[in-house]
Design a protein around this motif. Structure first.
Motif, PDB file in Angstrom:
ATOM      1  N   TRP A 135       0.835  -1.202   0.000  1.00 29.83           N
ATOM      2  CA  TRP A 135       0.000   0.000   0.000  1.00 29.83           C
ATOM      3  C   TRP A 135       0.870   1.253   0.000  1.00 29.83           C
ATOM      4  O   TRP A 135       0.611   2.205  -0.751  1.00 29.83           O
ATOM      5  N   ILE A 136       1.910   1.257   0.833  1.00 31.47           N
ATOM      6  CA  ILE A 136       2.802   2.416   0.911  1.00 31.47           C
ATOM      7  C   ILE A 136       3.550   2.606  -0.405  1.00 31.47           C
ATOM      8  O   ILE A 136       3.692   3.735  -0.907  1.00 31.47           O
ATOM      9  N   THR A 137       4.026   1.520  -0.994  1.00 28.00           N
ATOM     10  CA  THR A 137       4.743   1.607  -2.266  1.00 28.00           C
ATOM     11  C   THR A 137       3.864   2.196  -3.359  1.00 28.00           C
ATOM     12  O   THR A 137       4.314   3.036  -4.163  1.00 28.00           O
ATOM     13  N   GLN A 138       2.595   1.794  -3.390  1.00 28.68           N
ATOM     14  CA  GLN A 138       1.670   2.347  -4.392  1.00 28.68           C
ATOM     15  C   GLN A 138       1.511   3.850  -4.230  1.00 28.68           C
ATOM     16  O   GLN A 138       1.487   4.606  -5.196  1.00 28.68           O
ATOM     17  N   ARG A 139       1.400   4.304  -2.995  1.00 18.63           N
ATOM     18  CA  ARG A 139       1.237   5.745  -2.757  1.00 18.63           C
ATOM     19  C   ARG A 139       2.512   6.492  -3.186  1.00 18.63           C
ATOM     20  O   ARG A 139       2.432   7.579  -3.763  1.00 18.63           O
ATOM     21  N   ARG A 140       3.678   5.913  -2.882  1.00 21.35           N
ATOM     22  CA  ARG A 140       4.937   6.555  -3.293  1.00 21.35           C
ATOM     23  C   ARG A 140       5.014   6.652  -4.803  1.00 21.35           C
ATOM     24  O   ARG A 140       5.395   7.690  -5.356  1.00 21.35           O
ATOM     25  N   GLN A 141       4.651   5.580  -5.496  1.00 28.41           N
ATOM     26  CA  GLN A 141       4.709   5.580  -6.959  1.00 28.41           C
ATOM     27  C   GLN A 141       3.729   6.577  -7.563  1.00 28.41           C
ATOM     28  O   GLN A 141       4.004   7.171  -8.605  1.00 28.41           O
ATOM     29  N   GLU A 142       2.579   6.759  -6.906  1.00 33.21           N
ATOM     30  CA  GLU A 142       1.584   7.716  -7.386  1.00 33.21           C
ATOM     31  C   GLU A 142       1.947   9.151  -7.037  1.00 33.21           C
ATOM     32  O   GLU A 142       1.374  10.085  -7.596  1.00 33.21           O
ATOM     33  N   GLY A 143       2.877   9.333  -6.095  1.00 35.36           N
ATOM     34  CA  GLY A 143       3.226  10.681  -5.650  1.00 35.36           C
ATOM     35  C   GLY A 143       2.153  11.320  -4.790  1.00 35.36           C
ATOM     36  O   GLY A 143       2.040  12.555  -4.739  1.00 35.36           O
ATOM     37  N   VAL A 144       1.366  10.490  -4.109  1.00 39.38           N
ATOM     38  CA  VAL A 144       0.254  10.984  -3.288  1.00 39.38           C
ATOM     39  C   VAL A 144       0.694  11.129  -1.831  1.00 39.38           C
ATOM     40  O   VAL A 144       1.264  10.191  -1.263  1.00 39.38           O
ATOM     41  N   PRO A 145       0.452  12.268  -1.188  1.00 37.78           N
ATOM     42  CA  PRO A 145       0.710  12.385   0.244  1.00 37.78           C
ATOM     43  C   PRO A 145      -0.170  11.392   1.005  1.00 37.78           C
ATOM     44  O   PRO A 145      -1.349  11.219   0.673  1.00 37.78           O
ATOM     45  N   PHE A 146       0.388  10.750   2.026  1.00 38.31           N
ATOM     46  CA  PHE A 146      -0.388   9.724   2.714  1.00 38.31           C
ATOM     47  C   PHE A 146      -0.022   9.645   4.189  1.00 38.31           C
ATOM     48  O   PHE A 146       1.046  10.103   4.619  1.00 38.31           O
ATOM     49  N   VAL A 147      -0.944   9.055   4.944  1.00 42.48           N
ATOM     50  CA  VAL A 147      -0.746   8.822   6.373  1.00 42.48           C
ATOM     51  C   VAL A 147      -1.272   7.423   6.692  1.00 42.48           C
ATOM     52  O   VAL A 147      -2.369   7.056   6.270  1.00 42.48           O
ATOM     53  N   VAL A 148      -0.489   6.640   7.421  1.00 41.98           N
ATOM     54  CA  VAL A 148      -0.922   5.356   7.970  1.00 41.98           C
ATOM     55  C   VAL A 148      -1.010   5.539   9.478  1.00 41.98           C
ATOM     56  O   VAL A 148      -0.030   5.955  10.110  1.00 41.98           O
ATOM     57  N   LEU A 149      -2.147   5.239  10.051  1.00 38.45           N
ATOM     58  CA  LEU A 149      -2.346   5.534  11.470  1.00 38.45           C
ATOM     59  C   LEU A 149      -3.261   4.507  12.112  1.00 38.45           C
ATOM     60  O   LEU A 149      -4.014   3.823  11.439  1.00 38.45           O
ATOM     61  N   GLY A 150      -3.131   4.399  13.440  1.00 40.85           N
ATOM     62  CA  GLY A 150      -3.988   3.480  14.162  1.00 40.85           C
ATOM     63  C   GLY A 150      -3.219   2.676  15.180  1.00 40.85           C
ATOM     64  O   GLY A 150      -2.158   3.083  15.668  1.00 40.85           O
ATOM     65  N   ASP A 151      -3.766   1.495  15.500  1.00 39.27           N
ATOM     66  CA  ASP A 151      -3.202   0.616  16.510  1.00 39.27           C
ATOM     67  C   ASP A 151      -2.321  -0.417  15.809  1.00 39.27           C
ATOM     68  O   ASP A 151      -2.810  -1.386  15.249  1.00 39.27           O
ATOM     69  N   PHE A 152      -1.023  -0.178  15.870  1.00 35.88           N
ATOM     70  CA  PHE A 152      -0.069  -1.105  15.265  1.00 35.88           C
ATOM     71  C   PHE A 152       0.264  -2.260  16.205  1.00 35.88           C
ATOM     72  O   PHE A 152       0.917  -3.210  15.795  1.00 35.88           O
ATOM     73  N   ASN A 153      -0.150  -2.148  17.471  1.00 35.16           N
ATOM     74  CA  ASN A 153       0.185  -3.157  18.475  1.00 35.16           C
ATOM     75  C   ASN A 153       1.684  -3.449  18.482  1.00 35.16           C
ATOM     76  O   ASN A 153       2.120  -4.590  18.668  1.00 35.16           O
ATOM     77  N   ARG A 154       2.455  -2.391  18.302  1.00 34.02           N
ATOM     78  CA  ARG A 154       3.896  -2.557  18.157  1.00 34.02           C
ATOM     79  C   ARG A 154       4.628  -1.332  18.691  1.00 34.02           C
ATOM     80  O   ARG A 154       4.339  -0.192  18.300  1.00 34.02           O
ATOM     81  N   ARG A 155       5.537  -1.572  19.616  1.00 33.76           N
ATOM     82  CA  ARG A 155       6.443  -0.498  20.022  1.00 33.76           C
ATOM     83  C   ARG A 155       7.429  -0.257  18.890  1.00 33.76           C
ATOM     84  O   ARG A 155       7.877  -1.200  18.245  1.00 33.76           O
ATOM     85  N   MET A 156       7.780   0.999  18.667  1.00 32.05           N
ATOM     86  CA  MET A 156       8.650   1.294  17.536  1.00 32.05           C
ATOM     87  C   MET A 156       9.891   2.079  17.945  1.00 32.05           C
ATOM     88  O   MET A 156      10.496   2.778  17.135  1.00 32.05           O
ATOM     89  N   GLU A 157      10.277   1.947  19.233  1.00 27.12           N
ATOM     90  CA  GLU A 157      11.475   2.652  19.665  1.00 27.12           C
ATOM     91  C   GLU A 157      12.719   2.006  19.054  1.00 27.12           C
ATOM     92  O   GLU A 157      12.732   0.818  18.726  1.00 27.12           O
ATOM     93  N   GLY A 158      13.754   2.812  18.955  1.00 30.66           N
ATOM     94  CA  GLY A 158      15.031   2.294  18.481  1.00 30.66           C
ATOM     95  C   GLY A 158      14.964   1.807  17.048  1.00 30.66           C
ATOM     96  O   GLY A 158      14.302   2.384  16.193  1.00 30.66           O
ATOM     97  N   ARG A 159      15.611   0.698  16.782  1.00 32.47           N
ATOM     98  CA  ARG A 159      15.733   0.181  15.414  1.00 32.47           C
ATOM     99  C   ARG A 159      14.703  -0.930  15.194  1.00 32.47           C
ATOM    100  O   ARG A 159      15.042  -2.077  14.906  1.00 32.47           O
ATOM    101  N   ASP A 160      13.449  -0.582  15.348  1.00 29.42           N
ATOM    102  CA  ASP A 160      12.383  -1.569  15.211  1.00 29.42           C
ATOM    103  C   ASP A 160      12.318  -2.076  13.782  1.00 29.42           C
ATOM    104  O   ASP A 160      12.284  -1.300  12.823  1.00 29.42           O
ATOM    105  N   GLU A 161      12.260  -3.405  13.629  1.00 27.05           N
ATOM    106  CA  GLU A 161      12.318  -3.974  12.281  1.00 27.05           C
ATOM    107  C   GLU A 161      11.029  -3.783  11.503  1.00 27.05           C
ATOM    108  O   GLU A 161      11.059  -3.685  10.265  1.00 27.05           O
ATOM    109  N   LEU A 162       9.873  -3.710  12.179  1.00 27.46           N
ATOM    110  CA  LEU A 162       8.635  -3.447  11.459  1.00 27.46           C
ATOM    111  C   LEU A 162       8.661  -2.046  10.852  1.00 27.46           C
ATOM    112  O   LEU A 162       8.361  -1.862   9.667  1.00 27.46           O
ATOM    113  N   LEU A 163       9.049  -1.060  11.659  1.00 27.40           N
ATOM    114  CA  LEU A 163       9.134   0.309  11.151  1.00 27.40           C
ATOM    115  C   LEU A 163      10.185   0.414  10.054  1.00 27.40           C
ATOM    116  O   LEU A 163       9.979   1.099   9.048  1.00 27.40           O
ATOM    117  N   ALA A 164      11.318  -0.277  10.231  1.00 30.85           N
ATOM    118  CA  ALA A 164      12.376  -0.238   9.219  1.00 30.85           C
ATOM    119  C   ALA A 164      11.874  -0.808   7.892  1.00 30.85           C
ATOM    120  O   ALA A 164      12.181  -0.274   6.817  1.00 30.85           O
TER     121      ALA A 164
END
Length: 237
Positions: A135-164
């Motif tokens: 989904w993110i790749t499609q938005r990048r290819q389209e050049g559309v500003p986007f936001v992904v938000l909500g409950d990721f059920n994931r801490r993202m401090e430091g070098r989190d692999e999901l965020l990476a």
């Protein structure tokens, strides 16, 4: 007549006074409308055949289009006895252009372990990752500003692999970066707001807010175990 806890939640929703709110764990538009007044907000929910769905409340002064649900997040498949939640996908049209938003509620139980730890919950979360990356790749290819938000059920401090992994699809700016949540006594954020494309420049530094509850923790189940997390965007005219 509203149940007492719905009235309390509506008071908090009005205090939040946001233009767009991503919703999780809501039993359809009728339930959401007891918290977000229909005269003020349009309710958009996924079409999932589950009780706790994902969606949006959007201020009626905004022009919004509902896009197809991101059903690929339900990696169990439609024939499974248990289901995962799709992502709610909308486009908001403004004078300065369009903003695409995806609300998610990802698999719980793998908030800090490695995705390849062998734990079942982490296997499921890892299986959800390609749908988000796509989904993110499609938005990048389209050049559309986007936001992904909500409950990721994931801490993202430091070098989190999901965020990476998500950042590898397109550079993202995380509103909760370097911050801890004061919700119900405090802790790491698992609710996040990720901006991509031109929306990264629109996200205003220092505007992250968490609306905490005044009630005692004994009333948490009547209200919510999550507190509303918000950030301001300065959109072009």
């Amino acid at each position: 007549k509203q149940p007492p806890h719905h009235a309390m939640l509506q008071a908090y929703a009005l205090a939040l006074d946001a233009d767009v709110i991503a919703l999780q764990e809501v039993d359809g538009p009728a339930a959401a409308a007891t918290v977000f007044p229909p005269s003020m907000y349009r309710i958009i929910m996924t079409g999932d055949a589950v009780v706790q769905r994902v969606g949006f409340a959007v201020r009626r002064s905004l022009t919004v289009t509902q896009n197809p649900d991101l059903v690929a997040l339900d990696v169990y498949g439609p024939s499974a006895a248990r289901r995962l939640r799709s992502g709610a996908d909308i486009t908001v049209d403004m004078p300065g252009g369009r903003l695409r938003l995806l609300a998610v509620h990802l698999k719980t139980g793998c908030n800090h372990d490695r995705l390849n730890s062998g734990r079942r919950e982490c296997d499921v979360l890892r299986a959800q990752l390609p749908a988000l990356q796509g989904w993110i790749t499609q938005r990048r290819q389209e050049g559309v500003p986007f936001v992904v938000l909500g409950d990721f059920n994931r801490r993202m401090e430091g070098r989190d692999e999901l965020l990476a992994a998500l950042n590898a699809s397109a550079p993202l700016l995380r509103a909760t970066e370097g911050r801890a949540s004061p919700c119900w006594g405090g802790g790491a954020f698992i609710d996040h707001i990720l901006a991509g494309g031109a929306a990264r420049a629109w996200m205003q530094p220092g505007t992250l807010r968490v609306l905490t509850y005044r009630e005692p923790i004994s009333q948490r189940e009547e209200l919510s175990d999550h507190c509303p997390v918000s950030v301001r965007f300065a959109l072009p005219d």
